[in-house]
Design a protein around this motif. Structure first.
Motif, mmCIF file in Angstrom:
data_model
loop_
_atom_site.group_PDB
_atom_site.id
_atom_site.type_symbol
_atom_site.label_atom_id
_atom_site.label_comp_id
_atom_site.label_asym_id
_atom_site.label_seq_id
_atom_site.Cartn_x
_atom_site.Cartn_y
_atom_site.Cartn_z
ATOM 1 N N VAL A 256 -11.399 -19.017 31.864
ATOM 2 C CA VAL A 256 -9.979 -18.684 31.828
ATOM 3 C C VAL A 256 -9.251 -19.488 30.745
ATOM 4 N N ASN B 266 -3.747 -16.061 33.952
ATOM 5 C CA ASN B 266 -4.144 -17.078 34.922
ATOM 6 C C ASN B 266 -3.174 -17.149 36.094
ATOM 7 N N GLY C 104 -12.992 -14.311 33.004
ATOM 8 C CA GLY C 104 -12.664 -14.118 31.600
ATOM 9 C C GLY C 104 -13.801 -13.597 30.753
ATOM 10 N N GLN D 46 -2.810 -16.030 28.014
ATOM 11 C CA GLN D 46 -3.640 -16.744 28.981
ATOM 12 C C GLN D 46 -2.834 -17.190 30.198
#
Length: 283
Positions: free
Chosen positions: A161, A181, A98, A177
């Motif tokens: 993340v 992920n 990230g 997100q």
């Protein structure tokens, strides 16, 4: 790494986004989890060490798993050495999924449009616009996973993340997100590697089907380890699913958290922020 939360940015982004865009985000479905039947699945009680500032040196501490920097071990030499030292030992590949790090050999590949604000207290590191994972950013992350696989790693620890809870410079949402992920975990599984969810505690219920274990920093210090503490999410959900939790505290005395960690069946350590060879295990 543990980073400050900027909830106001997230709320502002949610209210300022046009209605059609919000509807699209809500409607977006996550991809199905990719099965990884041959992947390493750590036992709930797995001894480990986490060394990132430098590679482990002989004599290696007698643990079942090491989590080390993927780029520093890209030639595979240390991975082979760690495994030869203790048959059955597993090695986890740390990479940042990230953030952009200007010292990495692939730093020149990142598009300028994907680079956001600097991470607090981490010079040379900037948040990434994870929404771009369907393009060049995704290709970079796939190449990093290929590097881990080629070096002989068994699993991957993707860091940073949880950008949507931070001031990244981008209007990242919880849905953004989750999509990233889940995508990342599936890509790791496609390469035959297990993958650990790093922090991002609030999204444990949604991401639990995608991740094989969890890695957490400072959840006892911040009173966010368990569902009883949080209400809807906690690392006890990983344990209930038969998935190991690897947990670290930096500031707390072992007397204040080890008993609680052991009761939860977490694999907790006391470490320094440098993540060097210093290690005190709770069990």
């Amino acid at each position: 790494m543990r980073l400050p939360v900027f909830v106001s940015v997230l709320l502002a982004a949610a209210f300022l986004a046009p209605a059609p865009a919000r509807a699209e985000v809500k409607a977006a479905a996550l991809p199905a989890p990719v099965a990884c039947n041959g992947c390493w699945k750590p036992a709930l009680n797995t001894s480990w060490d986490w060394q990132l500032i430098s590679l482990p040196k002989k004599p290696y501490v007698n643990v079942q798993m090491f989590d080390i920097d993927g780029f520093a071990a890209a030639d595979g030499v240390i991975v082979k050495s760690l495994k030869a030292d203790k048959p059955g030992r597993r090695v986890v590949c740390y990479i940042s999924a990230g953030s952009y790090e200007d010292w990495r050999p692939d730093a020149g590949r990142f598009p300028a449009s994907a680079l956001g604000k600097q991470l607090d207290d981490w010079e040379g590191e900037r948040w990434l616009d994870i929404r771009q994972h369907t393009g060049r950013l995704g290709d970079i992350m796939k190449a990093r996973l290929d590097m881990c696989k080629a070096a002989g790693f068994d699993a991957v620890e993707p860091d940073n993340v949880d950008g949507y809870t931070n001031d990244t410079g981008f209007p990242l949402t919880a849905a953004d997100q989750l999509a990233y992920n889940a995508w990342f975990a599936n890509e790791a599984h496609k390469r035959g590697m297990s993958v650990g969810l790093k922090n991002d505690v609030e999204q444990i219920p949604q991401l639990l089907p995608y991740y094989d274990f969890a890695v957490n920093e400072e959840c006892w210090e911040h009173s966010e380890c368990t569902t009883a503490q949080n209400g809807k999410y906690g690392y006890d959900q990983f344990v209930k699913a038969g998935k190991a939790v690897f947990q670290v505290e930096y500031n707390l005395a072992t007397s204040t958290f080890c008993g609680k960690s052991n009761a939860q069946n977490f694999n907790s350590l006391k470490k320094t922020y440098d993540l060097d060879s210093y290690r005190v295990a709770c069990r």
